[in-house]
Design a protein around this motif. Structure first.
Motif, mmCIF file in Angstrom:
data_model
loop_
_atom_site.group_PDB
_atom_site.id
_atom_site.type_symbol
_atom_site.label_atom_id
_atom_site.label_comp_id
_atom_site.label_asym_id
_atom_site.label_seq_id
_atom_site.Cartn_x
_atom_site.Cartn_y
_atom_site.Cartn_z
ATOM 1 N N GLU A 67 -50.992 -21.322 37.802
ATOM 2 C CA GLU A 67 -50.925 -22.632 37.118
ATOM 3 C C GLU A 67 -50.630 -22.455 35.631
ATOM 4 O O GLU A 67 -49.765 -23.136 35.073
ATOM 5 N N ALA A 68 -51.353 -21.554 34.985
ATOM 6 C CA ALA A 68 -51.165 -21.324 33.549
ATOM 7 C C ALA A 68 -49.762 -20.776 33.275
ATOM 8 O O ALA A 68 -49.107 -21.193 32.323
ATOM 9 N N LYS A 69 -49.309 -19.858 34.102
ATOM 10 C CA LYS A 69 -47.978 -19.279 33.905
ATOM 11 C C LYS A 69 -46.895 -20.337 34.042
ATOM 12 O O LYS A 69 -45.928 -20.338 33.283
ATOM 13 N N ASN A 70 -47.052 -21.274 34.974
ATOM 14 C CA ASN A 70 -46.077 -22.353 35.132
ATOM 15 C C ASN A 70 -45.978 -23.199 33.865
ATOM 16 O O ASN A 70 -44.883 -23.556 33.428
ATOM 17 N N ILE A 71 -47.107 -23.517 33.276
ATOM 18 C CA ILE A 71 -47.115 -24.314 32.050
ATOM 19 C C ILE A 71 -46.475 -23.534 30.905
ATOM 20 O O ILE A 71 -45.668 -24.076 30.152
ATOM 21 N N LEU A 72 -46.791 -22.259 30.787
ATOM 22 C CA LEU A 72 -46.196 -21.452 29.727
ATOM 23 C C LEU A 72 -44.696 -21.287 29.924
ATOM 24 O O LEU A 72 -43.943 -21.249 28.952
ATOM 25 N N ASP A 73 -44.248 -21.218 31.174
ATOM 26 C CA ASP A 73 -42.807 -21.135 31.441
ATOM 27 C C ASP A 73 -42.092 -22.413 31.011
ATOM 28 O O ASP A 73 -40.998 -22.360 30.440
ATOM 29 N N VAL A 74 -42.711 -23.557 31.264
ATOM 30 C CA VAL A 74 -42.126 -24.832 30.827
ATOM 31 C C VAL A 74 -42.062 -24.870 29.307
ATOM 32 O O VAL A 74 -41.039 -25.238 28.723
ATOM 33 N N ASN A 75 -43.155 -24.483 28.652
ATOM 34 C CA ASN A 75 -43.180 -24.459 27.182
ATOM 35 C C ASN A 75 -42.107 -23.535 26.631
ATOM 36 O O ASN A 75 -41.435 -23.856 25.656
ATOM 37 N N LYS A 76 -41.935 -22.385 27.281
ATOM 38 C CA LYS A 76 -40.932 -21.431 26.817
ATOM 39 C C LYS A 76 -39.525 -21.992 26.963
ATOM 40 O O LYS A 76 -38.669 -21.807 26.093
ATOM 41 N N SER A 77 -39.281 -22.727 28.045
ATOM 42 C CA SER A 77 -37.946 -23.283 28.258
ATOM 43 C C SER A 77 -37.643 -24.441 27.310
ATOM 44 O O SER A 77 -36.484 -24.757 27.071
ATOM 45 N N GLU A 78 -38.681 -25.056 26.742
ATOM 46 C CA GLU A 78 -38.494 -26.201 25.846
ATOM 47 C C GLU A 78 -38.632 -25.839 24.370
ATOM 48 O O GLU A 78 -38.413 -26.683 23.509
ATOM 49 N N ARG A 79 -38.959 -24.622 24.052
ATOM 50 C CA ARG A 79 -39.277 -24.295 22.659
ATOM 51 C C ARG A 79 -38.102 -24.470 21.706
ATOM 52 O O ARG A 79 -38.291 -24.843 20.560
ATOM 53 N N HIS A 80 -36.891 -24.230 22.165
ATOM 54 C CA HIS A 80 -35.740 -24.399 21.281
ATOM 55 C C HIS A 80 -35.537 -25.873 20.929
ATOM 56 O O HIS A 80 -35.092 -26.194 19.836
ATOM 57 N N ILE A 81 -35.922 -26.754 21.818
ATOM 58 C CA ILE A 81 -35.817 -28.194 21.550
ATOM 59 C C ILE A 81 -36.855 -28.611 20.507
ATOM 60 O O ILE A 81 -36.541 -29.329 19.556
ATOM 61 N N ARG A 82 -38.091 -28.128 20.689
ATOM 62 C CA ARG A 82 -39.146 -28.462 19.726
ATOM 63 C C ARG A 82 -38.818 -27.911 18.343
ATOM 64 O O ARG A 82 -39.060 -28.564 17.328
ATOM 65 N N GLY A 83 -38.257 -26.712 18.295
ATOM 66 C CA GLY A 83 -37.885 -26.119 17.005
ATOM 67 C C GLY A 83 -36.812 -26.932 16.314
ATOM 68 O O GLY A 83 -36.851 -27.141 15.102
ATOM 69 N N GLY A 84 -35.831 -27.401 17.086
ATOM 70 C CA GLY A 84 -34.768 -28.233 16.513
ATOM 71 C C GLY A 84 -35.307 -29.546 15.977
ATOM 72 O O GLY A 84 -34.899 -30.016 14.910
ATOM 73 N N LYS A 85 -36.238 -30.155 16.716
ATOM 74 C CA LYS A 85 -36.840 -31.420 16.263
ATOM 75 C C LYS A 85 -37.638 -31.206 14.974
ATOM 76 O O LYS A 85 -37.598 -32.036 14.066
ATOM 77 N N ALA A 86 -38.363 -30.106 14.899
ATOM 78 C CA ALA A 86 -39.153 -29.822 13.699
ATOM 79 C C ALA A 86 -38.252 -29.632 12.489
ATOM 80 O O ALA A 86 -38.546 -30.140 11.396
ATOM 81 N N THR A 87 -37.157 -28.938 12.676
ATOM 82 C CA THR A 87 -36.212 -28.731 11.569
ATOM 83 C C THR A 87 -35.588 -30.048 11.146
ATOM 84 O O THR A 87 -35.460 -30.340 9.945
ATOM 85 N N LYS A 88 -35.225 -30.868 12.112
ATOM 86 C CA LYS A 88 -34.634 -32.171 11.805
ATOM 87 C C LYS A 88 -35.616 -33.036 11.009
ATOM 88 O O LYS A 88 -35.244 -33.653 10.015
ATOM 89 N N MET A 89 -36.874 -33.056 11.460
ATOM 90 C CA MET A 89 -37.885 -33.841 10.737
ATOM 91 C C MET A 89 -38.084 -33.309 9.325
ATOM 92 O O MET A 89 -38.230 -34.073 8.375
ATOM 93 N N LYS A 90 -38.100 -32.005 9.172
ATOM 94 C CA LYS A 90 -38.299 -31.395 7.866
ATOM 95 C C LYS A 90 -37.241 -31.857 6.876
ATOM 96 O O LYS A 90 -37.558 -32.230 5.738
ATOM 97 N N TYR A 91 -35.991 -31.864 7.296
ATOM 98 C CA TYR A 91 -34.910 -32.213 6.378
ATOM 99 C C TYR A 91 -34.700 -33.715 6.263
ATOM 100 O O TYR A 91 -34.245 -34.172 5.230
ATOM 101 N N ASN A 92 -35.076 -34.487 7.252
ATOM 102 C CA ASN A 92 -34.983 -35.945 7.146
ATOM 103 C C ASN A 92 -36.056 -36.492 6.206
ATOM 104 O O ASN A 92 -35.802 -37.411 5.466
ATOM 105 N N VAL A 93 -37.230 -35.917 6.220
ATOM 106 C CA VAL A 93 -38.322 -36.380 5.356
ATOM 107 C C VAL A 93 -38.001 -36.065 3.899
ATOM 108 O O VAL A 93 -38.221 -36.885 3.019
ATOM 109 N N SER A 94 -37.446 -34.913 3.622
ATOM 110 C CA SER A 94 -37.188 -34.528 2.234
ATOM 111 C C SER A 94 -36.006 -35.274 1.624
ATOM 112 O O SER A 94 -35.863 -35.334 0.421
ATOM 113 N N ASN A 95 -35.144 -35.863 2.454
ATOM 114 C CA ASN A 95 -33.997 -36.618 1.946
ATOM 115 C C ASN A 95 -34.343 -38.058 1.586
ATOM 116 O O ASN A 95 -33.529 -38.748 1.030
ATOM 117 N N MET A 96 -35.530 -38.501 1.904
ATOM 118 C CA MET A 96 -35.908 -39.900 1.656
ATOM 119 C C MET A 96 -36.279 -40.146 0.244
ATOM 120 O O MET A 96 -36.569 -39.597 -0.614
#
Length: 84
Positions: A55-84
């Motif tokens: 069960e734990a490995k399945n959740i970690l596998d999902v997190n691993k497959s989505e991490r590039h998306i979360r990283g992109g969102k974090a970067t987008k938020m970082k630069y959108n907030v500073s441009n305001m």
């Protein structure tokens, strides 16, 4: 394996399963390193409780497959907030 390690492994696994958290969040919550959490889940947990390990490995596998998306969102938020 010492009892306190087994207890920690099971607690971390339960936390990851219940909250669907990442290794990073679990490490911060329990005050251990990411390496320790990774070793606990991938090596120690299957010896202690194989069903929970799957069960734990399945959740970690999902997190691993989505991490590039979360990283992109974090970067987008970082630069959108500073441009305001």
């Amino acid at each position: 394996m010492k009892d306190y390690i087994e207890d920690r492994v099971l607690e971390i696994a339960k936390y990851i399963i219940d909250s669907k958290s990442t290794i990073r969040h679990a490490a911060k919550k329990f005050g251990v390193s990411k390496s320790t959490v990774h070793k606990d889940i991938t090596e120690r947990l299957p010896k202690i409780n194989p069903k929970v390990a799957v069960e734990a490995k399945n959740i970690l596998d999902v997190n691993k497959s989505e991490r590039h998306i979360r990283g992109g969102k974090a970067t987008k938020m970082k630069y959108n907030v500073s441009n305001m």
